[in-house]
Design a protein around this motif. Structure first.
Motif, PDB file in Angstrom:
ATOM      1  N   THR A  53       0.829  -1.206   0.000  1.00  0.00           N
ATOM      2  CA  THR A  53       0.000   0.000   0.000  1.00  0.00           C
ATOM      3  C   THR A  53       0.860   1.250   0.000  1.00  0.00           C
ATOM      4  OG1 THR A  53      -0.105   0.191   2.398  1.00  0.00           O
ATOM      5  CG2 THR A  53      -1.779  -1.188   1.351  1.00  0.00           C
ATOM      6  N   GLU A  54       0.249   2.333  -0.425  1.00  0.00           N
ATOM      7  CA  GLU A  54       0.910   3.632  -0.434  1.00  0.00           C
ATOM      8  C   GLU A  54       1.318   4.034   0.982  1.00  0.00           C
ATOM      9  OE1 GLU A  54      -0.121   7.913  -2.545  1.00  0.00           O
ATOM     10  OE2 GLU A  54      -1.730   6.564  -1.996  1.00  0.00           O
ATOM     11  N   ASN A  55       0.488   3.677   1.942  1.00  0.00           N
ATOM     12  CA  ASN A  55       0.752   4.027   3.340  1.00  0.00           C
ATOM     13  C   ASN A  55       2.059   3.413   3.835  1.00  0.00           C
ATOM     14  OD1 ASN A  55       0.094   5.214   5.857  1.00  0.00           O
ATOM     15  ND2 ASN A  55      -0.559   3.228   6.605  1.00  0.00           N
ATOM     16  N   ALA A  56       2.312   2.154   3.448  1.00  0.00           N
ATOM     17  CA  ALA A  56       3.556   1.474   3.858  1.00  0.00           C
ATOM     18  C   ALA A  56       4.766   2.203   3.283  1.00  0.00           C
ATOM     19  CB  ALA A  56       3.528   0.023   3.413  1.00  0.00           C
ATOM     20  N   ASP A  57       4.631   2.726   2.048  1.00  0.00           N
ATOM     21  CA  ASP A  57       5.703   3.512   1.440  1.00  0.00           C
ATOM     22  C   ASP A  57       6.006   4.748   2.288  1.00  0.00           C
ATOM     23  OD1 ASP A  57       5.460   1.701  -0.576  1.00  0.00           O
ATOM     24  OD2 ASP A  57       4.890   3.116  -2.127  1.00  0.00           O
ATOM     25  N   LYS A  58       4.955   5.470   2.658  1.00  0.00           N
ATOM     26  CA  LYS A  58       5.121   6.733   3.396  1.00  0.00           C
ATOM     27  C   LYS A  58       5.701   6.504   4.787  1.00  0.00           C
ATOM     28  CE  LYS A  58       1.376   9.214   1.042  1.00  0.00           C
ATOM     29  NZ  LYS A  58      -0.041   9.583   1.120  1.00  0.00           N
ATOM     30  N   ARG A  59       5.314   5.410   5.418  1.00  0.00           N
ATOM     31  CA  ARG A  59       5.763   5.153   6.787  1.00  0.00           C
ATOM     32  C   ARG A  59       7.272   4.946   6.871  1.00  0.00           C
ATOM     33  NH1 ARG A  59       2.800   0.585   9.799  1.00  0.00           N
ATOM     34  NH2 ARG A  59       4.197   1.274  11.461  1.00  0.00           N
ATOM     35  N   PHE A  60       7.872   4.524   5.767  1.00  0.00           N
ATOM     36  CA  PHE A  60       9.307   4.244   5.772  1.00  0.00           C
ATOM     37  C   PHE A  60      10.102   5.470   6.218  1.00  0.00           C
ATOM     38  CE2 PHE A  60      13.429   4.365   3.608  1.00  0.00           C
ATOM     39  CZ  PHE A  60      14.010   3.231   4.140  1.00  0.00           C
ATOM     40  N   LYS A  61       9.793   6.638   5.648  1.00  0.00           N
ATOM     41  CA  LYS A  61      10.533   7.863   5.992  1.00  0.00           C
ATOM     42  C   LYS A  61      10.391   8.191   7.475  1.00  0.00           C
ATOM     43  CE  LYS A  61      10.210   9.960   1.431  1.00  0.00           C
ATOM     44  NZ  LYS A  61       9.635  11.040   0.612  1.00  0.00           N
ATOM     45  N   THR A  62       9.196   7.995   8.005  1.00  0.00           N
ATOM     46  CA  THR A  62       8.952   8.262   9.427  1.00  0.00           C
ATOM     47  C   THR A  62       9.815   7.359  10.298  1.00  0.00           C
ATOM     48  OG1 THR A  62       6.672   8.771   8.836  1.00  0.00           O
ATOM     49  CG2 THR A  62       7.121   8.432  11.171  1.00  0.00           C
ATOM     50  N   ILE A  63       9.931   6.095   9.903  1.00  0.00           N
ATOM     51  CA  ILE A  63      10.691   5.124  10.702  1.00  0.00           C
ATOM     52  C   ILE A  63      12.190   5.442  10.652  1.00  0.00           C
ATOM     53  CG2 ILE A  63      11.268   2.666  10.917  1.00  0.00           C
ATOM     54  CD1 ILE A  63       8.379   2.279   9.568  1.00  0.00           C
ATOM     55  N   VAL A  64      12.672   5.884   9.481  1.00  0.00           N
ATOM     56  CA  VAL A  64      14.081   6.291   9.372  1.00  0.00           C
ATOM     57  C   VAL A  64      14.355   7.470  10.316  1.00  0.00           C
ATOM     58  CG1 VAL A  64      15.849   7.262   7.852  1.00  0.00           C
ATOM     59  CG2 VAL A  64      14.336   5.461   7.003  1.00  0.00           C
ATOM     60  N   LYS A  65      13.432   8.427  10.352  1.00  0.00           N
ATOM     61  CA  LYS A  65      13.587   9.596  11.244  1.00  0.00           C
ATOM     62  C   LYS A  65      13.613   9.158  12.708  1.00  0.00           C
ATOM     63  CE  LYS A  65      11.545  13.165   8.318  1.00  0.00           C
ATOM     64  NZ  LYS A  65      10.316  13.923   8.022  1.00  0.00           N
ATOM     65  N   GLN A  66      12.755   8.156  13.046  1.00  0.00           N
ATOM     66  CA  GLN A  66      12.736   7.621  14.417  1.00  0.00           C
ATOM     67  C   GLN A  66      14.115   7.105  14.806  1.00  0.00           C
ATOM     68  OE1 GLN A  66       8.548   5.474  14.039  1.00  0.00           O
ATOM     69  NE2 GLN A  66       9.724   4.634  15.721  1.00  0.00           N
ATOM     70  N   ALA A  67      14.709   6.327  13.915  1.00  0.00           N
ATOM     71  CA  ALA A  67      16.023   5.736  14.181  1.00  0.00           C
ATOM     72  C   ALA A  67      17.075   6.828  14.335  1.00  0.00           C
ATOM     73  CB  ALA A  67      16.408   4.779  13.061  1.00  0.00           C
ATOM     74  N   GLN A  68      17.033   7.810  13.448  1.00  0.00           N
ATOM     75  CA  GLN A  68      18.039   8.883  13.489  1.00  0.00           C
ATOM     76  C   GLN A  68      17.902   9.745  14.734  1.00  0.00           C
ATOM     77  OE1 GLN A  68      18.077  10.729   9.403  1.00  0.00           O
ATOM     78  NE2 GLN A  68      20.151   9.977   9.708  1.00  0.00           N
ATOM     79  N   LYS A  69      16.675   9.860  15.228  1.00  0.00           N
ATOM     80  CA  LYS A  69      16.457  10.658  16.439  1.00  0.00           C
ATOM     81  C   LYS A  69      17.139   9.984  17.638  1.00  0.00           C
ATOM     82  CE  LYS A  69      12.669  13.152  18.637  1.00  0.00           C
ATOM     83  NZ  LYS A  69      11.197  13.300  18.742  1.00  0.00           N
ATOM     84  N   VAL A  70      17.070   8.643  17.669  1.00  0.00           N
ATOM     85  CA  VAL A  70      17.676   7.897  18.775  1.00  0.00           C
ATOM     86  C   VAL A  70      19.204   7.908  18.646  1.00  0.00           C
ATOM     87  CG1 VAL A  70      17.799   5.662  19.954  1.00  0.00           C
ATOM     88  CG2 VAL A  70      15.637   6.424  18.961  1.00  0.00           C
ATOM     89  N   ASN A  71      19.704   7.690  17.425  1.00  0.00           N
ATOM     90  CA  ASN A  71      21.152   7.690  17.201  1.00  0.00           C
ATOM     91  C   ASN A  71      21.463   8.225  15.798  1.00  0.00           C
ATOM     92  OD1 ASN A  71      23.874   7.324  17.043  1.00  0.00           O
ATOM     93  ND2 ASN A  71      23.829   5.081  17.132  1.00  0.00           N
TER      94      ASN A  71
END
Length: 445
Positions: A53-71
């Protein structure tokens, strides 16, 4: 080599992705990495992507930002279906260091010579025609059930689907390997196995495009039913044209297979099914449900349905709605159609406006709530077996009966990963079912 390094994983999408993430994670621990939660500081973050789904595509960027925020200095790796279909798109996302395609993801540690951040994501991606070998996998560790992969890829050409482009041709694990994996899972004290794959009813096709079936899905079920220590086997999603009567009859009298089927429909309109290039008409679907109800009246039957497919008129949608409303099914998984690049459906005429897709989706989700409630009400008073989960949710422990009724009880850690006989009594305010234990001293709930 990596004994001081930490790795974290995030999985988008289906049960198959979860099983593959677990296998990749075990490869990391074998190399000396310590696995931590995705919310914790890690040296490497691996994101297993989905392209359905398109939603799964969009969520990827959010998850990358989550990881970068932690480290901010962590090495970020993208694998999975989206990584195979659009590697450059993922490599261009800020913070992504490495993108691995369909054949490379299981050799991930081979690409980790240098964990320093890259200015641009490095891509290692095969042509999908090269994805002609099979890698077995299963998920364990964080649940009372395991997802066991038995098949990968798909030879079907549904006009809306990117899976053949992302995962390649249909191919299966050897029966002996599946049984060995099931025995490994059993040895770890896990009570339930969910069989998963892209098109598991097509089980038996060998590697390298070999269309000859060494074993059938039915023979796989027969063999798995003999594995010691496994209390429950659950079939995940299976195409209606591949769910044969012999399999339904076998499940009805099986020692371990539970009365729960998830059968994709996608549309109740034959005109839309033809546009989708599905391999059955609605009449066959009706026959499958009737057969299950004949031999297992208490079975749970879940349905996948897509709304807003190109060419779906209001009449077509209402045909689907009434078809499902009149059928004795238990719940729906509703997908709002989203255009996927390089699929025939993306260029079809009769595009359904987004607001209409949303409205139709809402109607079917409302129908699903009613269907599930009716199914649960029909189970009240019956005696069932329940397997309890391992999570404390707001002071309650949850579990599923063999026919997929979700139950709740006050939290008791002694119940985790145990099977009990219960009688279903009533439905709580949150829609879950309460029960009494049968012939046990644990007491009423």
């Amino acid at each position: 080599m990596y004994s001081s390094k930490k790795v974290a994983f995030y999985t988008l999408g289906c049960k198959l992705n979860f099983s593959e993430t677990s296998t990749i994670a075990r490869n990391f621990t074998d190399e000396g990495f310590e696995r931590v939660d995705f919310s914790e500081t890690a040296d490497i973050y691996v994101i297993n992507t989905c392209s359905v789904t398109e939603n799964a595509d969009k969520r990827f960027k959010t998850i990358v930002k989550q990881a970068q925020k932690v480290n901010p200095e962590a090495f970020v790796v993208a694998v999975g279906c989206y990584a195979q279909l659009k590697p450059q798109e993922l490599a261009d996302v800020h913070g992504v260091d490495l993108v691995l395609g369909a054949t490379e993801k299981f050799k991930i540690t081979d690409y980790l010579n240098d964990l320093s951040k890259n200015d641009h994501g490095e891509i290692h991606s095969c042509e999908i025609e090269d994805a002609d070998f099979y890698v077995g996998s299963y998920s364990i560790g964080d649940r009372t059930r395991a997802f066991l992969k038995v098949q990968d890829g798909c030879d079907y050409k549904c006009t809306y689907c990117t899976i053949p482009l992302a995962r390649g041709i249909s191919r299966s694990d050897e029966l002996e390997n599946v049984l060995n994996n099931a025995a490994e899972i059993s040895a770890k004290g896990i009570k339930e196995i969910v069989l998963t794959g892209v098109n598991i009813g097509d089980y038996g096709k060998g590697e390298f495009g070999n269309k000859k079936h060494e074993h059938t899905f039915f023979e796989l079920c027969e063999a798995l039913d003999t594995v010691e220590g496994i209390e429950r086997l659950r079939i995940s999603s299976i195409e209606p044209n591949l769910l044969k009567n012999e399999t339904i009859d076998f499940v009805a009298k099986s020692r371990t297979f539970v009365p729960h089927f998830h059968i994709p429909l996608q549309s109740g309109s034959n005109a839309i099914l033809k546009l989708m290039r599905r391999r059955y008409m609605s009449e066959l679907y009706t026959e499958r449900v009737a057969k299950i109800r004949e031999v297992m009246p208490h079975a749970c039957i879940g349905v996948d349905v897509i709304v807003g497919f190109p060419g779906e008129t209001e009449e077509h949608f209402l045909e689907t709605y009434h078809f499902l409303n009149e059928m004795d099914i238990s719940y729906l998984h509703v997908f709002t159609y989203s255009e996927r690049d390089n699929t025939p459906a993306a260029t079809m005429e009769g595009v359904v406006p987004k607001n209409v897709r949303t409205k139709r989706s809402k109607m079917l989700r409302g129908l699903s709530v009613k269907k599930r409630r009716a199914f649960y009400e029909g189970q009240l008073g019956s005696t069932r077996s329940v397997l309890f989960e391992g999570e404390n949710k707001l002071g309650y422990i949850h579990g599923f009966t063999e026919n997929y009724v979700k139950v709740k009880a006050p939290w008791n850690p002694e119940l985790v990963n145990t099977l009990h006989t219960i009688q279903l009594t009533d439905i709580a305010e949150d829609g879950l079912v309460r029960f009494n234990f049968v012939n046990q001293t644990i007491g009423a709930v």
